[in-house]
Design a protein around this motif. Sequence first.
Motif, PDB file in Angstrom:
ATOM      1  N   ASP A  84       0.823  -1.203   0.000  1.00 52.06           N
ATOM      2  CA  ASP A  84       0.000   0.000   0.000  1.00 52.06           C
ATOM      3  C   ASP A  84       0.863   1.261   0.000  1.00 52.06           C
ATOM      4  OD1 ASP A  84      -2.932   0.739   0.194  1.00 52.06           O
ATOM      5  OD2 ASP A  84      -2.127   1.961   1.826  1.00 52.06           O
ATOM      6  N   ARG A  85       1.913   1.250   0.789  1.00 49.26           N
ATOM      7  CA  ARG A  85       2.810   2.421   0.819  1.00 49.26           C
ATOM      8  C   ARG A  85       3.526   2.583  -0.520  1.00 49.26           C
ATOM      9  NH1 ARG A  85       3.306   0.255   5.978  1.00 49.26           N
ATOM     10  NH2 ARG A  85       5.223  -0.912   5.498  1.00 49.26           N
ATOM     11  N   ARG A  86       3.889   1.480  -1.143  1.00 51.76           N
ATOM     12  CA  ARG A  86       4.557   1.556  -2.433  1.00 51.76           C
ATOM     13  C   ARG A  86       3.634   2.150  -3.500  1.00 51.76           C
ATOM     14  NH1 ARG A  86       9.198   2.183  -5.269  1.00 51.76           N
ATOM     15  NH2 ARG A  86       8.859   1.469  -7.414  1.00 51.76           N
ATOM     16  N   LEU A  87       2.363   1.817  -3.455  1.00 50.25           N
ATOM     17  CA  LEU A  87       1.416   2.259  -4.484  1.00 50.25           C
ATOM     18  C   LEU A  87       0.914   3.685  -4.276  1.00 50.25           C
ATOM     19  CD1 LEU A  87      -0.613  -1.047  -4.888  1.00 50.25           C
ATOM     20  CD2 LEU A  87       0.789   0.042  -6.657  1.00 50.25           C
ATOM     21  N   ALA A  88       1.176   4.261  -3.129  1.00 52.01           N
ATOM     22  CA  ALA A  88       0.735   5.637  -2.887  1.00 52.01           C
ATOM     23  C   ALA A  88       1.368   6.570  -3.918  1.00 52.01           C
ATOM     24  CB  ALA A  88       1.110   6.071  -1.472  1.00 52.01           C
ATOM     25  N   GLY A  89       0.536   7.238  -4.699  1.00 50.11           N
ATOM     26  CA  GLY A  89       1.043   8.154  -5.710  1.00 50.11           C
ATOM     27  C   GLY A  89       1.547   7.487  -6.968  1.00 50.11           C
ATOM     28  N   ARG A  90       1.356   6.163  -7.100  1.00 46.90           N
ATOM     29  CA  ARG A  90       1.809   5.430  -8.284  1.00 46.90           C
ATOM     30  C   ARG A  90       0.636   4.667  -8.884  1.00 46.90           C
ATOM     31  NH1 ARG A  90       6.215   4.675  -4.787  1.00 46.90           N
ATOM     32  NH2 ARG A  90       8.245   5.299  -5.678  1.00 46.90           N
ATOM     33  N   ALA A  91       0.611   4.571 -10.200  1.00 44.00           N
ATOM     34  CA  ALA A  91      -0.406   3.759 -10.856  1.00 44.00           C
ATOM     35  C   ALA A  91      -0.124   2.277 -10.660  1.00 44.00           C
ATOM     36  CB  ALA A  91      -0.471   4.099 -12.345  1.00 44.00           C
ATOM     37  N   PHE A  92       1.147   1.895 -10.740  1.00 44.06           N
ATOM     38  CA  PHE A  92       1.547   0.494 -10.648  1.00 44.06           C
ATOM     39  C   PHE A  92       2.811   0.392  -9.790  1.00 44.06           C
ATOM     40  CE2 PHE A  92      -0.607   0.980 -14.793  1.00 44.06           C
ATOM     41  CZ  PHE A  92      -1.684   0.141 -14.558  1.00 44.06           C
ATOM     42  N   VAL A  93       3.208  -0.820  -9.446  1.00 40.47           N
ATOM     43  CA  VAL A  93       4.280  -0.955  -8.466  1.00 40.47           C
ATOM     44  C   VAL A  93       5.618  -0.427  -8.960  1.00 40.47           C
ATOM     45  CG1 VAL A  93       3.236  -2.829  -7.143  1.00 40.47           C
ATOM     46  CG2 VAL A  93       4.672  -3.375  -9.117  1.00 40.47           C
ATOM     47  N   ALA A  94       5.857  -0.481 -10.275  1.00 36.54           N
ATOM     48  CA  ALA A  94       7.131   0.019 -10.796  1.00 36.54           C
ATOM     49  C   ALA A  94       7.029   1.439 -11.331  1.00 36.54           C
ATOM     50  CB  ALA A  94       7.652  -0.909 -11.894  1.00 36.54           C
ATOM     51  N   GLY A  95       5.858   2.056 -11.217  1.00 39.87           N
ATOM     52  CA  GLY A  95       5.697   3.431 -11.690  1.00 39.87           C
ATOM     53  C   GLY A  95       4.449   3.592 -12.526  1.00 39.87           C
ATOM     54  N   ASP A  96       4.587   4.218 -13.698  1.00 37.65           N
ATOM     55  CA  ASP A  96       3.429   4.515 -14.537  1.00 37.65           C
ATOM     56  C   ASP A  96       2.992   3.341 -15.397  1.00 37.65           C
ATOM     57  OD1 ASP A  96       3.358   7.137 -13.586  1.00 37.65           O
ATOM     58  OD2 ASP A  96       4.676   7.873 -15.186  1.00 37.65           O
ATOM     59  N   ASP A  97       3.859   2.357 -15.594  1.00 40.77           N
ATOM     60  CA  ASP A  97       3.586   1.282 -16.541  1.00 40.77           C
ATOM     61  C   ASP A  97       3.226  -0.023 -15.838  1.00 40.77           C
ATOM     62  OD1 ASP A  97       4.154   2.949 -18.744  1.00 40.77           O
ATOM     63  OD2 ASP A  97       6.305   2.512 -18.593  1.00 40.77           O
ATOM     64  N   TYR A  98       2.291  -0.711 -16.416  1.00 39.14           N
ATOM     65  CA  TYR A  98       1.874  -2.038 -15.960  1.00 39.14           C
ATOM     66  C   TYR A  98       2.960  -3.039 -16.358  1.00 39.14           C
ATOM     67  CZ  TYR A  98      -1.551  -5.891 -15.326  1.00 39.14           C
ATOM     68  OH  TYR A  98      -2.235  -7.009 -14.913  1.00 39.14           O
ATOM     69  N   THR A  99       3.421  -3.837 -15.405  1.00 35.38           N
ATOM     70  CA  THR A  99       4.531  -4.755 -15.669  1.00 35.38           C
ATOM     71  C   THR A  99       4.229  -6.145 -15.120  1.00 35.38           C
ATOM     72  OG1 THR A  99       5.746  -4.431 -13.591  1.00 35.38           O
ATOM     73  CG2 THR A  99       6.115  -2.792 -15.355  1.00 35.38           C
ATOM     74  N   ILE A 100       5.152  -7.056 -15.384  1.00 27.25           N
ATOM     75  CA  ILE A 100       5.011  -8.409 -14.856  1.00 27.25           C
ATOM     76  C   ILE A 100       5.009  -8.431 -13.333  1.00 27.25           C
ATOM     77  CG2 ILE A 100       5.897  -9.598 -16.895  1.00 27.25           C
ATOM     78  CD1 ILE A 100       8.629  -9.800 -15.496  1.00 27.25           C
ATOM     79  N   ALA A 101       5.540  -7.403 -12.695  1.00 28.67           N
ATOM     80  CA  ALA A 101       5.489  -7.355 -11.230  1.00 28.67           C
ATOM     81  C   ALA A 101       4.049  -7.236 -10.751  1.00 28.67           C
ATOM     82  CB  ALA A 101       6.332  -6.200 -10.705  1.00 28.67           C
TER      83      ALA A 101
END
Length: 237
Positions: free
Chosen positions: A150-167
Amino acid sequence: MIDLYYWPTPNGHKVTLLLEELAEAGARLDYTVKPVNIGTGDQFAPGYLAISPNNKMPAIVDHAPDGGGAPLSVFESGAILLYLAEKTGRFLPTGLRERTAALEWLFWQMGGLGPMTGQYGHFHVYAPEPIDYAKTRYANEANRLLGVLDRRLAGRAFVAGDDYTIADMAIYPWIGVYDKAPIDMAPYPDVRRWHAHIAARPATVRAYALAAQVNPDAGKPMGEAEKKLLFGIEPKR
């Protein structure tokens, strides 16, 4: 052509999520589903062990690996995601920092969220008798990991940033897994936002529809023989 050895579990869903997203993105890899019914022991068949020696699912066989040659088998869901992302050049960033972030969160799921949530489910849903210490231990760990996410996703669309990834594809199926022992998601608003967004993606809908086709009995109570096979739990006498 990819042979996908699959059963509709969280780890199985990871691979169908990616394969369907690749089709959505114009990088389709044709694949054939080879059901591996883990409740009847298909994962122990010698032919399957030849490609997945840890007797776990999923696994793939790529009949057209880069560079040619004999078909190539890959086991472990995280390794499969990485292999297919690199094969197609999709859903794994190429920039150093972005790629590193995606791989960090992929391995975070593989080493943390998946195993700990799986143990939460085992002791809250499948264990033959309640063990309070184990239930508390894995509930606390599952909630801790949800807090990290939850803290990682605050202010981010996806876990690695703006792009949807395998993570994201690795993490998504491990959220809200156990209907019989649901974790309260109210404290994790950014996880809920992220999860709802992924759930609505057309590729996600198609991937999860496949689950019902492969195992129409999903969700039914697990029989004693199945519990013994999967968990070593002896039938009650």
